[in-house]
Design a protein around this motif. Structure first.
Motif, PDB file in Angstrom:
ATOM      1  N   PRO A 215      26.211  36.231  23.396  1.00 51.01           N
ATOM      2  CA  PRO A 215      26.704  35.790  22.087  1.00 51.01           C
ATOM      3  C   PRO A 215      28.219  35.847  22.017  1.00 51.01           C
ATOM      4  O   PRO A 215      28.851  36.789  22.505  1.00 51.01           O
ATOM      5  CB  PRO A 215      26.050  36.769  21.110  1.00 51.01           C
ATOM      6  N   GLY A 216      28.794  34.813  21.455  1.00 53.43           N
ATOM      7  CA  GLY A 216      30.236  34.733  21.294  1.00 53.43           C
ATOM      8  C   GLY A 216      30.633  34.900  19.840  1.00 53.43           C
ATOM      9  O   GLY A 216      29.902  35.507  19.047  1.00 53.43           O
ATOM     10  N   PRO A 217      31.785  34.350  19.440  1.00 47.91           N
ATOM     11  CA  PRO A 217      32.246  34.498  18.064  1.00 47.91           C
ATOM     12  C   PRO A 217      31.378  33.724  17.082  1.00 47.91           C
ATOM     13  O   PRO A 217      30.719  32.743  17.439  1.00 47.91           O
ATOM     14  CB  PRO A 217      33.664  33.921  18.122  1.00 47.91           C
ATOM     15  N   GLU A 218      31.392  34.161  15.867  1.00 40.73           N
ATOM     16  CA  GLU A 218      30.650  33.493  14.795  1.00 40.73           C
ATOM     17  C   GLU A 218      31.542  32.454  14.135  1.00 40.73           C
ATOM     18  O   GLU A 218      32.705  32.710  13.834  1.00 40.73           O
ATOM     19  CB  GLU A 218      30.173  34.527  13.766  1.00 40.73           C
ATOM     20  N   ASN A 220      31.420  29.768  10.914  1.00 37.40           N
ATOM     21  CA  ASN A 220      30.720  29.271   9.719  1.00 37.40           C
ATOM     22  C   ASN A 220      29.303  29.831   9.625  1.00 37.40           C
ATOM     23  O   ASN A 220      28.349  29.113   9.295  1.00 37.40           O
ATOM     24  CB  ASN A 220      30.667  27.735   9.724  1.00 37.40           C
ATOM     25  N   GLY A 221      29.185  31.095   9.924  1.00 35.23           N
ATOM     26  CA  GLY A 221      27.902  31.768   9.804  1.00 35.23           C
ATOM     27  C   GLY A 221      26.953  31.542  10.950  1.00 35.23           C
ATOM     28  O   GLY A 221      25.792  31.985  10.889  1.00 35.23           O
ATOM     29  N   ILE A 222      27.392  30.852  12.010  1.00 30.81           N
ATOM     30  CA  ILE A 222      26.542  30.579  13.163  1.00 30.81           C
ATOM     31  C   ILE A 222      27.161  31.227  14.395  1.00 30.81           C
ATOM     32  O   ILE A 222      28.342  31.036  14.685  1.00 30.81           O
ATOM     33  CB  ILE A 222      26.395  29.060  13.404  1.00 30.81           C
ATOM     34  N   VAL A 223      26.354  31.992  15.140  1.00 33.19           N
ATOM     35  CA  VAL A 223      26.836  32.611  16.369  1.00 33.19           C
ATOM     36  C   VAL A 223      26.864  31.562  17.474  1.00 33.19           C
ATOM     37  O   VAL A 223      25.872  30.879  17.735  1.00 33.19           O
ATOM     38  CB  VAL A 223      25.924  33.781  16.806  1.00 33.19           C
ATOM     39  N   ARG A 224      28.029  31.410  18.109  1.00 35.46           N
ATOM     40  CA  ARG A 224      28.189  30.495  19.221  1.00 35.46           C
ATOM     41  C   ARG A 224      28.046  31.261  20.529  1.00 35.46           C
ATOM     42  O   ARG A 224      28.825  32.175  20.805  1.00 35.46           O
ATOM     43  CB  ARG A 224      29.575  29.825  19.164  1.00 35.46           C
ATOM     44  N   TRP A 225      27.054  30.883  21.317  1.00 37.49           N
ATOM     45  CA  TRP A 225      26.824  31.571  22.588  1.00 37.49           C
ATOM     46  C   TRP A 225      27.703  30.965  23.669  1.00 37.49           C
ATOM     47  O   TRP A 225      28.027  29.766  23.643  1.00 37.49           O
ATOM     48  CB  TRP A 225      25.357  31.462  22.979  1.00 37.49           C
ATOM     49  N   THR A 226      28.092  31.786  24.632  1.00 38.57           N
ATOM     50  CA  THR A 226      28.935  31.326  25.732  1.00 38.57           C
ATOM     51  C   THR A 226      28.239  31.612  27.058  1.00 38.57           C
ATOM     52  O   THR A 226      27.429  32.538  27.166  1.00 38.57           O
ATOM     53  CB  THR A 226      30.312  32.016  25.718  1.00 38.57           C
ATOM     54  N   SER A 227      28.564  30.817  28.058  1.00 35.41           N
ATOM     55  CA  SER A 227      27.914  30.958  29.364  1.00 35.41           C
ATOM     56  C   SER A 227      28.954  31.155  30.446  1.00 35.41           C
ATOM     57  O   SER A 227      30.127  30.799  30.286  1.00 35.41           O
ATOM     58  CB  SER A 227      27.075  29.713  29.675  1.00 35.41           C
ATOM     59  N   GLY A 228      28.517  31.722  31.567  1.00 38.83           N
ATOM     60  CA  GLY A 228      29.423  31.933  32.685  1.00 38.83           C
ATOM     61  C   GLY A 228      28.672  32.395  33.917  1.00 38.83           C
ATOM     62  O   GLY A 228      27.490  32.745  33.858  1.00 38.83           O
ATOM     63  N   GLY A 229      29.370  32.392  35.047  1.00 30.25           N
ATOM     64  CA  GLY A 229      28.766  32.785  36.306  1.00 30.25           C
ATOM     65  C   GLY A 229      28.537  34.275  36.407  1.00 30.25           C
ATOM     66  O   GLY A 229      29.274  35.074  35.827  1.00 30.25           O
ATOM     67  N   CYS A 230      27.509  34.647  37.166  1.00 30.02           N
ATOM     68  CA  CYS A 230      27.156  36.047  37.412  1.00 30.02           C
ATOM     69  C   CYS A 230      26.848  36.218  38.898  1.00 30.02           C
ATOM     70  O   CYS A 230      26.701  35.243  39.628  1.00 30.02           O
ATOM     71  CB  CYS A 230      25.910  36.453  36.622  1.00 30.02           C
TER      72      CYS A 230
END
Length: 282
Positions: A215-218, A220-230
């Protein structure tokens, strides 16, 4: 199944260093990155996408190819692929890559696939892609090197089923699919075995990496998810399940390391990759 490495993932190693490190890690194949390094990037620290020390240039000559071939041969490696970043429709570029691949004894190249960014409708992109792939099929037959469509996010082939739609009806002797579960974390996830069964004879190669979401920053009331390599072990791809499914469909090809997590040096990544994959294959 056999282990290989795509040199995009080892930017800090020269061809000679890469080949030696791969051999020491129990890896028997190499996929050479095919991409120019502009002069202004040559003095930067090594990086995946810019100053990669293990790249064949598009302006290659015989001497450059000899260097890569000798690095592989001196360490008992098979050249599996020459892997470029072609665009859909670039037949001249495709011919040039195929020529390099044939000279190096490679089995595969990666073909160009249209991006999908909502700026154009899928239908038009699909028609252009089919035209290009049919022409590429003839070229691949002429050069004796198979062309691969990779399952990749932000393209019109993000999943196995989307890639299958592009290659269906073409000869699997000349055109195949590079199956990349790590890319499918970002976009295009499907049940692994179902996708493999759908691809059937088009399942030609597999790339091994991992990725995840958090989960990334919120906004307008919606959590924006972020992706990346692992790392191979810590992402969302269940590689134990993927290997089991590959075995179930009778896949006997290459498993190419393509770790972009940035957590390890190239040499250490290869060592851990060899250990990880061999533990699963046993």
């Amino acid at each position: 199944m056999k282990l290989s490495v795509f040199t995009a993932a080892t930017p800090d190693l020269t061809p000679e260093e890469l080949a030696s490190a791969a051999r020491e890690a129990g890896i028997s194949g190499v996929e050479w990155r095919y991409k120019d390094v502009p002069p202004e990037m040559a003095h930067e620290a090594p990086s995946y996408w810019r100053n990669n020390l293990c790249s064949i240039s598009s302006g290659w000559d015989e001497a450059e190819l000899v260097r890569f071939r000798q690095a592989a041969e001196a360490n008992g490696l098979i050249t599996v692929s020459v892997t470029p970043y072609l665009t859909c429709g670039d037949l001249d570029g495709t011919k040039r890559v195929l020529e390099a691949a044939r000279k190096l004894g490679a089995s595969f190249i990666r073909l160009g696939v249209h991006r999908y960014d909502r700026s154009r409708r899928y239908g038009g992109l699909f028609e252009e892609q089919q035209t290009y792939l049919k022409a590429a099929e003839s070229l691949c037959a002429r050069y004796g090197v198979k062309g691969l469509v990779e399952t990749h996010h932000v393209t019109i082939a993000p999943s196995a089923s989307a890639a299958f739609r592009l290659v269906e009806g073409l000869s699997p002797d000349h055109i195949g699919v590079l199956y990349d579960p790590g890319n499918m974390v970002y976009e295009g996830f499907e049940n692994y075995r179902m996708g493999m069964e759908l691809l059937g004879p088009y399942l030609a190669h597999v790339h091994v990496k991992n990725a995840g979401w958090e989960p990334g920053p919120e906004e307008n009331g919606i959590v924006r998810w972020t992706s990346g390599g692992c790392s191979f072990r810590s992402g969302m791809v269940d590689w134990r399940q993927v290997i089991s499914d590959l075995q179930a469909v009778g896949y006997q090809g290459w498993l190419g390391a393509e770790d972009f997590s940035g957590e390890l040096s190239g040499r250490e990544m290869l060592r851990q990759y060899g250990q990880f994959m061999n533990s699963l294959l046993k």
